[in-house]
Design a protein around this motif. Structure first.
Motif, short mmCIF file in Angstrom:
data_model
loop_
_atom_site.label_atom_id
_atom_site.label_comp_id
_atom_site.label_asym_id
_atom_site.label_seq_id
_atom_site.Cartn_x
_atom_site.Cartn_y
_atom_site.Cartn_z
N GLN A 81 -56.86 -75.31 -4.94
CA GLN A 81 -57.32 -74.00 -4.46
C GLN A 81 -56.18 -73.30 -3.75
OE1 GLN A 81 -59.25 -71.74 -5.29
NE2 GLN A 81 -61.21 -72.32 -4.44
N VAL A 82 -56.19 -71.99 -3.84
CA VAL A 82 -55.15 -71.16 -3.22
C VAL A 82 -55.80 -70.22 -2.23
CG1 VAL A 82 -53.46 -69.35 -3.66
CG2 VAL A 82 -53.62 -71.29 -5.22
N GLN A 83 -55.18 -70.08 -1.08
CA GLN A 83 -55.66 -69.15 -0.06
C GLN A 83 -54.63 -68.03 0.12
OE1 GLN A 83 -55.43 -72.66 0.83
NE2 GLN A 83 -57.44 -72.79 -0.15
N LEU A 84 -55.14 -66.82 0.27
CA LEU A 84 -54.30 -65.65 0.52
C LEU A 84 -54.72 -65.05 1.85
CD1 LEU A 84 -54.42 -63.98 -3.02
CD2 LEU A 84 -52.65 -65.48 -2.10
N VAL A 85 -53.78 -64.91 2.75
CA VAL A 85 -54.06 -64.35 4.07
C VAL A 85 -53.26 -63.06 4.23
CG1 VAL A 85 -53.99 -64.70 6.55
CG2 VAL A 85 -54.51 -66.62 5.02
N GLU A 86 -53.98 -61.97 4.39
CA GLU A 86 -53.37 -60.64 4.50
C GLU A 86 -53.29 -60.22 5.96
OE1 GLU A 86 -55.77 -59.30 0.47
OE2 GLU A 86 -56.63 -59.40 2.48
N SER A 87 -52.33 -59.37 6.24
CA SER A 87 -52.22 -58.78 7.57
C SER A 87 -51.47 -57.46 7.45
CB SER A 87 -51.48 -59.73 8.52
OG SER A 87 -50.17 -59.99 8.05
N GLY A 88 -51.58 -56.66 8.51
CA GLY A 88 -50.79 -55.44 8.58
C GLY A 88 -51.53 -54.14 8.40
N GLY A 89 -52.81 -54.19 8.09
CA GLY A 89 -53.55 -52.95 7.93
C GLY A 89 -53.80 -52.30 9.29
N GLY A 90 -54.37 -51.10 9.23
CA GLY A 90 -54.67 -50.40 10.47
C GLY A 90 -54.85 -48.91 10.26
N LEU A 91 -54.80 -48.19 11.36
CA LEU A 91 -54.97 -46.75 11.37
C LEU A 91 -53.62 -46.09 11.62
CD1 LEU A 91 -56.76 -44.17 11.50
CD2 LEU A 91 -57.04 -44.65 13.95
N VAL A 92 -53.30 -45.11 10.79
CA VAL A 92 -52.02 -44.41 10.94
C VAL A 92 -52.22 -42.94 10.60
CG1 VAL A 92 -51.31 -44.89 8.55
CG2 VAL A 92 -49.57 -44.53 10.32
N GLN A 93 -51.41 -42.09 11.19
CA GLN A 93 -51.48 -40.67 10.87
C GLN A 93 -50.77 -40.37 9.56
OE1 GLN A 93 -49.95 -38.58 14.33
NE2 GLN A 93 -52.03 -38.33 15.14
N ALA A 94 -51.17 -39.29 8.93
CA ALA A 94 -50.50 -38.87 7.70
C ALA A 94 -49.00 -38.72 7.94
CB ALA A 94 -51.09 -37.54 7.23
N GLY A 95 -48.24 -39.21 6.98
CA GLY A 95 -46.79 -39.19 7.10
C GLY A 95 -46.22 -40.47 7.70
N GLY A 96 -47.09 -41.31 8.22
CA GLY A 96 -46.65 -42.55 8.85
C GLY A 96 -46.45 -43.67 7.86
N SER A 97 -46.16 -44.85 8.41
CA SER A 97 -45.86 -46.03 7.60
C SER A 97 -46.65 -47.24 8.08
CB SER A 97 -44.36 -46.36 7.69
OG SER A 97 -43.57 -45.32 7.18
N LEU A 98 -46.90 -48.13 7.15
CA LEU A 98 -47.47 -49.43 7.45
C LEU A 98 -46.83 -50.46 6.53
CD1 LEU A 98 -51.34 -48.80 7.78
CD2 LEU A 98 -49.79 -49.51 9.62
N ARG A 99 -46.83 -51.71 6.97
CA ARG A 99 -46.33 -52.80 6.14
C ARG A 99 -47.39 -53.89 6.07
NH1 ARG A 99 -41.86 -57.44 7.04
NH2 ARG A 99 -40.87 -57.41 4.97
N LEU A 100 -47.83 -54.15 4.85
CA LEU A 100 -48.80 -55.22 4.62
C LEU A 100 -48.08 -56.50 4.22
CD1 LEU A 100 -51.50 -53.32 2.51
CD2 LEU A 100 -51.26 -53.45 5.00
#
Length: 119
Positions: free
Chosen positions: A1-20
């Motif tokens: 079995q394989v597990q995938l753990v995500e992180s990095g989401g959130g709230l940002v204003q238009a024009g901003g950046s996020l890294r998942l």
């Protein structure tokens, strides 16, 4: 079995950046193809970007030039750098991994991480 753990989401204003980030663990038979999909409100899940085991990348037209997919040297963590975000990018983002043994293909999904872009 394989597990995938995500992180990095959130709230940002238009024009901003996020890294998942998405880290894979468990029994992975081959160097996997990994990618990101998203599902916006009232929409079907759609491909955002994928990176093959060999490092070839592919992007949805809607994110070309704004998003960048990459992975670490061991190939078990994939990243999605999202720049110039706009409200249309609001969605739950899912990590995806495809791998195979000699006889079977396997596909796994993460639990999803919410990205919200405010105008």
């Amino acid at each position: 079995q394989v597990q995938l753990v995500e992180s990095g989401g959130g709230l940002v204003q238009a024009g901003g950046s996020l890294r998942l980030s998405c880290k894979a663990s468990g029994r992975i038979f081959s160097i996997p193809d990994m990618g990101w999909y998203r599902q916006g409100p009232g929409k079907q899940r759609e491909l955002v970007a994928v990176i093959s085991g060999g490092g070839t990348t592919r992007y949805a037209d809607a994110v070309k030039g704004r998003f960048t997919i990459s992975k670490n040297s061991s190939g078990n963590t994939v990243y999605l750098q999202m720049d110039s975000l706009n409200p249309e990018d609001t969605a739950v983002y899912y990590c995806n991994l495809k791998t195979h043994s000699l006889k079977n293909d396997f596909e796994y999904w993460g639990q999803g991480t919410q990205v919200t872009v405010s105008s």
